[in-house]
Design a protein around this motif. Structure first.
Motif, short mmCIF file in Angstrom:
data_model
loop_
_atom_site.label_atom_id
_atom_site.label_comp_id
_atom_site.label_asym_id
_atom_site.label_seq_id
_atom_site.Cartn_x
_atom_site.Cartn_y
_atom_site.Cartn_z
N THR A 148 50.63 -12.13 -16.10
CA THR A 148 49.24 -12.50 -16.31
C THR A 148 48.77 -11.69 -17.51
OG1 THR A 148 49.09 -12.48 -13.91
CG2 THR A 148 47.07 -12.94 -15.11
N ILE A 207 53.31 -7.81 -15.71
CA ILE A 207 54.50 -8.66 -15.56
C ILE A 207 55.31 -8.22 -14.35
CG2 ILE A 207 55.90 -7.30 -17.19
CD1 ILE A 207 57.13 -10.11 -18.07
N ASN A 208 55.79 -9.20 -13.59
CA ASN A 208 56.72 -8.95 -12.49
C ASN A 208 58.08 -9.49 -12.88
OD1 ASN A 208 55.04 -7.99 -10.04
ND2 ASN A 208 53.84 -9.66 -10.95
N PHE A 209 59.09 -8.62 -12.84
CA PHE A 209 60.45 -9.06 -13.13
C PHE A 209 61.09 -9.45 -11.80
CE2 PHE A 209 59.30 -5.94 -16.41
CZ PHE A 209 59.44 -6.73 -17.54
N VAL A 265 54.68 -18.26 -16.30
CA VAL A 265 55.83 -18.21 -15.39
C VAL A 265 57.08 -18.52 -16.21
CG1 VAL A 265 56.92 -19.25 -13.37
CG2 VAL A 265 54.45 -18.86 -13.39
N GLN A 322 57.04 -13.40 -13.90
CA GLN A 322 55.69 -13.98 -13.88
C GLN A 322 54.78 -12.95 -14.52
OE1 GLN A 322 53.02 -12.62 -11.99
NE2 GLN A 322 51.54 -14.19 -12.59
N PRO A 357 61.63 -18.37 -10.28
CA PRO A 357 61.26 -17.82 -11.60
C PRO A 357 61.93 -16.47 -11.86
CG PRO A 357 59.37 -17.85 -10.08
CD PRO A 357 60.45 -18.62 -9.42
#
Lengths: 142, 142, 142, 142
Positions: free
Chosen positions: B133, B89-91, B119, B131, B128
């Motif tokens: 995966t 996860i990207n914050f 997303v 995001q 966003p």
């Protein structure tokens, strides 16, 4: 790379910063702080459980994230506020209903970015139950 | 790739499988199911908040994980139980105290592995807020 | 978010910055630059192949990394040099021996960090062959 | 968890499976195989370099991927062919023009999935230059 905060000082800081984590009883305890490392124990509460007598994935993410945050804090002090920018976690084994222990190791502590490796283990398991790598943005220090 | 469960059927299944998610009130709602896609809304409860009027990272992980699980479920049915094997996860932006919407898209739905892109957006944000995966192991179907 | 460099200008910059990529013939071509997006084609050379008539994983990583770098470049200009800090890639389908197309989308372009989503497709495949998320550190701009 | 292949046997297998890696001279050498672990050295060739006297990111990905593949091979034998399903890499320090050493550790070796932790170091660096976690799908063994 020497820690500049003790386990007790980190507890005090986390209680102020993440009050909701301990809203219904203390679940996180710093066991040890060493050069570039920190170990945290997690005693799951009812809200962290999942059917099948196991612990939820997001609860393990919370543990890895707070422990990784704490190891940075321990080495740069309570002034700077790091922010999680990314987290990658591998769920390796189904956790049992016993405490989890998270060993964090600083891979990089730069001026702007810190990268932490976190391995979550549990007594009675043949290997780690989860492994995470988390990245933190560190605000400019003056 | 056509969904074989409706939003209502997914709600029923999640209520049985993840009872603790809605222990203190309904926070997750499937808004839409389409070919290879699913949209879920998250209305954060008090326990998902963090100081600074924001929503916790683990709460966003929970949303991405449950929504990704639901889009798989919608396409293979309630028989098979997928297990999260990894999540990245990207914050991206600090979330505000308004509902989050998670759009999931199936990148791959194989016999043994599924990979989902998720997303997370929020009204009033320029892009966003996160995001993710996520990868799921799918048990053998007979 | 408008691009400030054309495909031709990006080609000129990449040729200077990544000369070894095209050491034995041009393999990367920018097909399109748009608001927050860039599309790059990869025509694999012999050294990118693997037994079994397929393209190597590191070659797909190279494509995703250069294309993600290029979409940042296209939006902030050739002055600042971004550095890849992390890359997460899912290999979804075995690639065939035909060109790959990488669609990049800016998830975040902050002052210090950029996060890019990259989806790699190929004609004749039922879905993407790979999906990557890459993070770049952006040096202070003056 | 005991290895069942020697360094020499792994070299023989890799030369057959990844001939293009050593197309212009041997760059990868297994230094050690132990219980759940493998160490591989990478002597970069000209095509792995980048301007600024450094080693390219995709070259480090290749090293982590081949070394992780080799540690699985060492423990399950040359019969089964594992396929990389995902790879997450953190680039921690700019590598110098000296050999890289990759230490791989098996986090999980299940029937269907293997997860490997890979840490890349280099003499003269204050910490690792890269850390990767890679996931492999293992075909059914009979």
């Amino acid at each position: 790379m020497q820690p500049i905060m003790s386990a007790g000082e980190i507890h005090g800081f986390l209680d102020k910063e993440f009050p909701q984590v301990h809203a219904d009883g203390k679940v996180l305890t710093v066991l040890e702080v060493a050069s570039g490392r920190l170990t945290m124990r997690f005693d799951p509460a009812e809200r962290h459980l999942r059917p099948g007598d196991t612990i939820s994935g997001p609860a393990m993410v919370m543990l890895a994230d707070v422990a990784a945050y704490a190891v940075i804090l321990a080495h740069i002090g309570p002034v700077a506020l790091a922010v999680t920018t990314s987290l990658n976690i591998n769920f390796l084994r189904k956790p049992k209903l016993v405490p989890l222990v998270c060993d964090c190791r600083i891979l990089k502590l730069g001026k702007r970015l810190a990268v932490i490796d976190a391995v979550v283990t549990q007594e009675g398991q043949p290997g780690p139950v989860a492994q995470a790598t988390a990245t933190y943005s560190i605000p400019p220090r003056t």
